[in-house]
Design a protein around this motif. Structure first.
Motif, PDB file in Angstrom:
ATOM      1  N   PRO A 155       5.454  -3.912  -0.239  1.00 10.04           N
ATOM      2  CA  PRO A 155       4.357  -4.770   0.480  1.00 10.04           C
ATOM      3  C   PRO A 155       2.265  -4.433   0.441  1.00 10.04           C
ATOM      4  O   PRO A 155       2.885  -3.069   0.498  1.00 10.04           O
ATOM      5  N   GLU A 156       1.792  -5.778   0.580  1.00  9.34           N
ATOM      6  CA  GLU A 156       0.676  -4.957   0.040  1.00  9.34           C
ATOM      7  C   GLU A 156      -0.013  -4.597   1.961  1.00  9.34           C
ATOM      8  O   GLU A 156       0.588  -5.444   2.970  1.00  9.34           O
ATOM      9  N   GLY A 157      -0.801  -3.256   1.908  1.00  9.99           N
ATOM     10  CA  GLY A 157      -0.498  -2.843   3.421  1.00  9.99           C
ATOM     11  C   GLY A 157       0.426  -2.416   4.424  1.00  9.99           C
ATOM     12  O   GLY A 157       0.511  -1.588   5.152  1.00  9.99           O
ATOM     13  N   THR A 158       1.474  -1.488   3.149  1.00 13.60           N
ATOM     14  CA  THR A 158       2.349  -1.281   3.802  1.00 13.60           C
ATOM     15  C   THR A 158       2.027  -0.166   3.653  1.00 13.60           C
ATOM     16  O   THR A 158       1.606   0.717   2.706  1.00 13.60           O
ATOM     17  N   ARG A 159       2.677   0.893   4.593  1.00 15.14           N
ATOM     18  CA  ARG A 159       2.281   2.591   4.762  1.00 15.14           C
ATOM     19  C   ARG A 159       3.692   3.530   4.140  1.00 15.14           C
ATOM     20  O   ARG A 159       4.997   3.195   4.792  1.00 15.14           O
ATOM     21  N   VAL A 160       3.399   4.107   4.008  1.00 11.73           N
ATOM     22  CA  VAL A 160       4.140   4.873   2.986  1.00 11.73           C
ATOM     23  C   VAL A 160       3.944   6.211   2.531  1.00 11.73           C
ATOM     24  O   VAL A 160       2.681   6.499   3.409  1.00 11.73           O
TER      25      VAL A 160
END
Ligand SMILES: [Zn+2]
Length: 293
Positions: free
Chosen positions: A246-251
């Protein structure tokens, strides 16, 4: 629970370099309670300029000092004193410890780590070695080098040891095991995860380089996924994957990625995520996050 540890490592400078998933066989020795010297075989899971994550079949305590030895080609041995920073996991195969090497100039891993401020110039990063003298170095690839790696899996660059241009290839782990992939997952991933505020790199360089190389994506609590890059820039990357992030996710992403080689994971944030229904895939754009000052 990892915050006290991260604070410690930050002050001890463990974060002053990239952390490379790399398995190197070691011997650890220490004095036990009765004054006897004990030894055991161990290996690294992650290495950084001044430390790493080691797996060892023995209980140690934070602050405890141990000696590490690393066999070199031929009969040589590299040794250094190290301090246990924290136990970060306990698996059936042993305990995982973050360690700090107490002799920063010892070059214990025989790997050259570039200074972190150069990272902003990196399109991609790789642990490479000179095919002539086998000196290892974390290499920040520029556009030419990335294209060369994409088509030929090697890069021509100057070797400081050979003092001449030479061919550099990806460094292979000195230990290969089926569980090495899994080991990079859970807890080590959590060790490697950064805790800084999300600060996206400034958009000063938007030049995109198309390169079809593999990337490995790691999201806390999920399986690692190997994805295909579409283009790379100094500020981020576009890739296609089976999973939707999802947009905004930190990976965290390691690019380029070759299973079994020294992957260098860095934090990014997903900026956009679009389904490609015809392919059953998702296209993502992601921006590198600025490391802590
Ligand atoms: Zn060389």
């Amino acid at each position: 629970m990892f915050f006290p540890f991260m604070t410690t490592t930050r002050t001890e400078g463990l974060r002053q370099s990239d952390r490379v998933s790399f398995r190197i066989p070691l011997e650890a020795s220490w004095m036990d309670g009765s004054g006897l010297v004990r030894r055991l075989l161990a290996h690294s899971l992650l290495i950084s300029r001044n430390g790493g994550v080691l797996r060892m079949q023995e209980k140690f305590f934070p602050g405890q000092e141990i000696s590490l030895k690393r066999p070199l080609e031929g009969a040589g041995i590299r040794s250094a004193r190290a301090r246990i920073v924290a136990e970060i996991d306990h698996e059936p195969e042993g305990f995982l410890y973050a360690v700090h090497i107490l002799e920063p100039r010892s070059d214990f891993w025989d790997v050259e780590f570039p200074s972190p401020h150069k990272a902003e110039e990196a399109l991609a990063r790789l642990l490479m070695e000179c095919s002539f003298c086998e000196r290892r170095e974390v290499v920040y690839l520029n556009e030419l080098e990335l294209k060369s790696f994409e088509s030929r899996k090697c890069v021509a660059r100057i070797c400081k040891v050979c003092e001449a241009p030479s061919i550099w290839v990806e460094a292979q782990s000195e230990l290969v095991s089926p569980e090495s992939q899994a080991a990079r997952g859970s807890e080590v991933g959590r060790f490697a995860a950064n805790h800084e505020d999300d600060r996206v790199l400034p958009r000063r360089n938007r030049t995109r380089v198309k390169a079809r190389v593999l990337a490995c994506i790691r999201r806390r609590g999920f399986q690692e996924e190997v994805a295909v890059c579409e283009d790379l820039s100094k500020g981020g990357i576009a890739f296609r994957s089976r999973n939707q992030y999802p947009e905004g996710t930190r990976v965290e992403i390691a690019v380029p990625f070759t299973p079994g080689s020294g992957a260098i994971f860095v934090p990014i944030r997903i900026v956009f995520s679009q389904p490609i229904p015809s392919a059953g895939l998702f296209r993502h754009g992601a921006a590198y996050l600025k490391p802590p000052e």
